[in-house]
Design a protein around this motif. Structure first.
Motif, PDB file in Angstrom:
ATOM      1  N   THR A   2     -21.217  15.113  -2.869  1.00 49.60           N
ATOM      2  CA  THR A   2     -22.342  14.336  -3.395  1.00 49.60           C
ATOM      3  C   THR A   2     -22.946  13.462  -2.292  1.00 49.60           C
ATOM      4  N   CYS A   3     -24.201  13.139  -2.517  1.00 49.89           N
ATOM      5  CA  CYS A   3     -24.949  12.364  -1.528  1.00 49.89           C
ATOM      6  C   CYS A   3     -24.575  10.881  -1.604  1.00 49.89           C
ATOM      7  N   LYS A  28     -28.571  18.566  -9.394  1.00 48.35           N
ATOM      8  CA  LYS A  28     -27.385  19.404  -9.276  1.00 48.35           C
ATOM      9  C   LYS A  28     -27.363  20.125  -7.930  1.00 48.35           C
ATOM     10  N   THR A  29     -28.541  20.640  -7.556  1.00 50.22           N
ATOM     11  CA  THR A  29     -28.617  21.420  -6.324  1.00 50.22           C
ATOM     12  C   THR A  29     -28.436  20.554  -5.086  1.00 50.22           C
ATOM     13  N   TYR A  30     -29.133  19.438  -5.045  1.00 48.65           N
ATOM     14  CA  TYR A  30     -29.149  18.618  -3.826  1.00 48.65           C
ATOM     15  C   TYR A  30     -28.177  17.444  -3.909  1.00 48.65           C
ATOM     16  N   CYS A  31     -28.444  16.545  -4.833  1.00 53.41           N
ATOM     17  CA  CYS A  31     -27.686  15.281  -4.872  1.00 53.41           C
ATOM     18  C   CYS A  31     -26.195  15.492  -5.122  1.00 53.41           C
ATOM     19  N   GLU A  32     -25.904  16.425  -6.009  1.00 57.31           N
ATOM     20  CA  GLU A  32     -24.497  16.669  -6.328  1.00 57.31           C
ATOM     21  C   GLU A  32     -24.030  17.978  -5.706  1.00 57.31           C
ATOM     22  N   GLY A  33     -24.926  18.601  -4.955  1.00 51.21           N
ATOM     23  CA  GLY A  33     -24.584  19.867  -4.316  1.00 51.21           C
ATOM     24  C   GLY A  33     -24.637  19.727  -2.812  1.00 51.21           C
ATOM     25  N   ASP A  34     -25.761  20.152  -2.228  1.00 50.26           N
ATOM     26  CA  ASP A  34     -25.877  20.104  -0.773  1.00 50.26           C
ATOM     27  C   ASP A  34     -26.994  19.156  -0.341  1.00 50.26           C
ATOM     28  N   LYS A  35     -26.601  17.936  -0.052  1.00 51.46           N
ATOM     29  CA  LYS A  35     -27.583  16.914   0.345  1.00 51.46           C
ATOM     30  C   LYS A  35     -28.281  17.276   1.651  1.00 51.46           C
TER      31      LYS A  35
END
Ligand code: SF4
Length: 73
Positions: A2-3, A28-35
């Motif tokens: 997570t970011c 889901k994709t960025y913040c909790e996935g791949d920042k």
């Protein structure tokens, strides 16, 4: 991973206009996935938080790239 900007990020805290479903998907994709793929994260870490406006959404990598090009130090 997570970011680390979650707590203060206007996007993550629903302070930016976006369709709820798409917003949830981005979180889901960025913040909790791949920042590291998030346009906001890229601009904040490479240029500085002052370059990250409330009009920059996580998926706007083309805008991020343009900002990076224009402001390379
Ligand atoms: S929008 Fe980007 S900078 Fe903000 S919390 Fe999500 S991954 Fe981090």
């Amino acid at each position: 991973m997570t970011c680390e900007k979650l707590e203060k990020c206007p996007f993550y805290n629903d302070k930016m206009d976006i369709n709820r479903g798409i917003g949830a998907m981005y979180k889901k994709t960025y913040c909790e996935g791949d920042k590291t793929k998030c346009a906001r994260y890229i601009v904040a870490t490479q240029l500085g938080p002052e370059y990250v406006t409330d009009k920059l959404y996580p998926n706007m990598n083309n805008v991020a790239n343009k900002l990076l090009e224009e402001n390379k130090k």
